[in-house]
Scaffold this motif. Structure first.
Motif, PDB file in Angstrom:
ATOM      1  N   ILE A  70     -19.311 -10.020  -8.842  1.00 51.70           N
ATOM      2  CA  ILE A  70     -19.847  -8.603  -7.576  1.00 51.70           C
ATOM      3  C   ILE A  70     -19.654  -9.446  -6.023  1.00 51.70           C
ATOM      4  CG2 ILE A  70     -22.089  -7.890  -7.026  1.00 51.70           C
ATOM      5  CD1 ILE A  70     -19.758  -5.816  -8.768  1.00 51.70           C
ATOM      6  N   PHE A  71     -20.805 -10.950  -6.401  1.00 52.73           N
ATOM      7  CA  PHE A  71     -20.874 -11.129  -5.337  1.00 52.73           C
ATOM      8  C   PHE A  71     -19.916 -11.951  -4.251  1.00 52.73           C
ATOM      9  CE2 PHE A  71     -25.224 -10.250  -6.642  1.00 52.73           C
ATOM     10  CZ  PHE A  71     -26.176 -10.483  -5.518  1.00 52.73           C
ATOM     11  N   SER A  72     -18.899 -12.356  -4.653  1.00 50.93           N
ATOM     12  CA  SER A  72     -17.985 -12.925  -4.960  1.00 50.93           C
ATOM     13  C   SER A  72     -16.671 -11.807  -3.920  1.00 50.93           C
ATOM     14  CB  SER A  72     -16.823 -13.381  -6.124  1.00 50.93           C
ATOM     15  OG  SER A  72     -17.646 -14.502  -6.479  1.00 50.93           O
ATOM     16  N   GLY A  73     -16.967 -10.738  -4.677  1.00 55.31           N
ATOM     17  CA  GLY A  73     -15.879  -9.612  -3.858  1.00 55.31           C
ATOM     18  C   GLY A  73     -16.691  -9.742  -2.093  1.00 55.31           C
ATOM     19  N   LEU A  74     -17.900  -9.113  -2.394  1.00 60.99           N
ATOM     20  CA  LEU A  74     -19.169  -8.442  -1.374  1.00 60.99           C
ATOM     21  C   LEU A  74     -18.567  -9.194  -0.319  1.00 60.99           C
ATOM     22  CD1 LEU A  74     -22.669  -7.546  -2.867  1.00 60.99           C
ATOM     23  CD2 LEU A  74     -20.601  -6.187  -1.706  1.00 60.99           C
ATOM     24  N   ILE A  75     -18.600 -11.077  -0.431  1.00 58.71           N
ATOM     25  CA  ILE A  75     -18.203 -11.838   0.581  1.00 58.71           C
ATOM     26  C   ILE A  75     -17.217 -11.714   1.020  1.00 58.71           C
ATOM     27  CG2 ILE A  75     -17.686 -14.469   0.750  1.00 58.71           C
ATOM     28  CD1 ILE A  75     -20.279 -15.032  -1.368  1.00 58.71           C
ATOM     29  N   ALA A  76     -16.179 -11.627   0.142  1.00 59.49           N
ATOM     30  CA  ALA A  76     -14.542 -11.301   0.311  1.00 59.49           C
ATOM     31  C   ALA A  76     -14.717  -9.817   1.517  1.00 59.49           C
ATOM     32  CB  ALA A  76     -13.681 -11.482  -1.029  1.00 59.49           C
ATOM     33  N   SER A  77     -14.925  -8.887   0.845  1.00 61.28           N
ATOM     34  CA  SER A  77     -14.452  -7.761   1.835  1.00 61.28           C
ATOM     35  C   SER A  77     -15.070  -8.130   2.789  1.00 61.28           C
ATOM     36  CB  SER A  77     -15.522  -6.422   0.470  1.00 61.28           C
ATOM     37  OG  SER A  77     -15.045  -5.239   0.967  1.00 61.28           O
ATOM     38  N   HIS A  78     -16.061  -8.593   2.930  1.00 62.71           N
ATOM     39  CA  HIS A  78     -16.917  -8.561   4.750  1.00 62.71           C
ATOM     40  C   HIS A  78     -16.190  -9.138   5.175  1.00 62.71           C
ATOM     41  CE1 HIS A  78     -20.286  -8.885   7.145  1.00 62.71           C
ATOM     42  NE2 HIS A  78     -20.013 -10.106   7.044  1.00 62.71           N
ATOM     43  N   TYR A  79     -15.576 -10.051   5.114  1.00 63.69           N
ATOM     44  CA  TYR A  79     -14.595 -11.319   5.613  1.00 63.69           C
ATOM     45  C   TYR A  79     -13.333 -11.398   5.603  1.00 63.69           C
ATOM     46  CZ  TYR A  79     -18.696 -14.665   6.737  1.00 63.69           C
ATOM     47  OH  TYR A  79     -19.966 -15.183   7.140  1.00 63.69           O
ATOM     48  N   GLY A  80     -12.955  -9.619   4.887  1.00 67.93           N
ATOM     49  CA  GLY A  80     -11.834  -9.293   4.854  1.00 67.93           C
ATOM     50  C   GLY A  80     -11.634  -8.404   6.512  1.00 67.93           C
ATOM     51  N   ALA A  81     -13.237  -7.572   6.331  1.00 66.79           N
ATOM     52  CA  ALA A  81     -12.964  -6.863   7.456  1.00 66.79           C
ATOM     53  C   ALA A  81     -13.212  -7.382   8.631  1.00 66.79           C
ATOM     54  CB  ALA A  81     -14.113  -5.929   7.416  1.00 66.79           C
ATOM     55  N   VAL A  82     -14.231  -8.602   8.643  1.00 70.10           N
ATOM     56  CA  VAL A  82     -14.488  -9.700   9.656  1.00 70.10           C
ATOM     57  C   VAL A  82     -12.631  -9.767  10.211  1.00 70.10           C
ATOM     58  CG1 VAL A  82     -15.314 -11.612  11.143  1.00 70.10           C
ATOM     59  CG2 VAL A  82     -16.824 -10.059   9.621  1.00 70.10           C
TER      60      VAL A  82
END
Length: 318
Positions: free
Chosen positions: A297-309
């Motif tokens: 879950i927390f890996s997904g949050l990081i990946a999604s956030h930085y993917g958007a950035v």
């Protein structure tokens, strides 16, 4: 021999036996497995927070959180040395095995607590340092010294201590908290009972031998299984919430929903497990998956956030 007898023996031994501790023993005192989860979720909170932080300061912040978490573990092992000596899962820990004396563990934990909070305050900000101090206090005093031995809700209330790290990471960047950081807190807070009670189901005899009022021992297996399902469902729902607030995108939401659905299915397998089943395979499977779930879950949050950035940055360049 009772847990109290063991505690008395440990206290007597520290006056007559020299310490046999080495660096590895002190590292074990920090509960490195728990620390790794704390560090990772704090790091996620720091990365997900709006704004930026100097990489060197960010490293110092995470190091302080890691040291503070380790200090909590040391204080927990110091206080719980009597019951750790009786339980098969913990009998080889440094204090009950005699490799570290209780007074050494206490001094070690208090020293690390003081330095981690002071350095975080001086280097980052005092709001984050205050949260870290409260987290250490909550785990070492509220949970370990009070709740753990007095109520079957020990892990529910005490689980807050393990849920604060992403808020601390967030506060290191922003100097405060927000709805998104509270959601990160809630993901871990609601996850903890389902995760820990799965362990408690197949360790009932251990907890029963030392009189710790874990939910399966007090309310019974059937009631515990019902509550595991309820908390698993709540965790799965809150796990998707960062998409609703706009912290991350819908790709994460789909990913989190799939992870949460599997988490709920695991809890249903535990619920369907026959009471008194000695193999406890569904409970063991759920415990293992719950650890994976939180990291994912927390890996997904990081990946999604930085993917958007990254997408926004690429769009600005094109």
């Amino acid at each position: 021999m009772t847990a109290i007898d063991n505690h008395a023996m440990l206290g007597a031994d520290e006056h007559i036996r020299p310490s046999e501790a080495n660096a590895r023993d002190f590292f074990e005192l920090l509960k490195p497995r728990v620390m790794s989860l704390v560090v990772f979720t704090a790091f996620a909170g720091l990365l997900l927070a709006p704004g930026t932080i100097n990489p060197v300061l960010g490293f110092i912040a995470i190091l302080c959180v890691a040291v503070g978490a380790g200090a909590s573990g040391a204080l927990n092992m110091w206080y719980d040395a009597d019951i750790d000596a009786v339980m098969t899962r913990t009998a080889r820990r440094p204090i009950p095995s005699g490799r570290i004396q209780p007074n050494e563990a206490l001094a070690f934990g208090l020293t690390l607590s003081t330095f981690s909070v002071a350095i975080l305050g001086l280097a980052i900000n005092w709001f984050a340092a205050g949260l870290l101090a409260f987290t250490i206090f909550f785990y070492a005093v509220v949970y370990t010294m009070w709740l753990k031995r007095s109520t079957p809700q020990n892990i529910v209330i005490g689980g807050a201590s393990g849920a604060f790290p992403p808020m601390i990471g967030w506060a290191c960047v922003t100097g405060g908290v927000s709805l998104d950081s509270v959601i990160l807190f809630l993901i871990i807070f609601l996850w903890t009972p389902a995760h820990f009670w799965a362990l408690a189901l197949f360790k009932m005899r251990d907890y029963g031998s030392v009189g710790i009022p874990m939910m399966p021992n007090v309310a019974g297996e059937r009631s515990t299984k019902h509550q595991i399902v309820a908390y698993a469902v709540a965790t799965a729902v809150v796990g998707v919430a960062p998409t609703m607030t706009g912290l991350v995108g819908w790709a994460y939401g789909i990913f989190a929903a799939l992870l949460g659905a599997i988490f709920v299915l695991c809890s249903i397998s535990v619920w369907r497990m026959a009471d008194g089943d000695e193999k406890m395979v569904p409970a063991k499977r759920m415990f293992a998956y719950s650890v994976f779930y939180l990291f994912a879950i927390f890996s997904g949050l990081i990946a999604s956030h930085y993917g958007a950035v990254f997408s926004a940055f690429a769009g600005a360049l094109s």
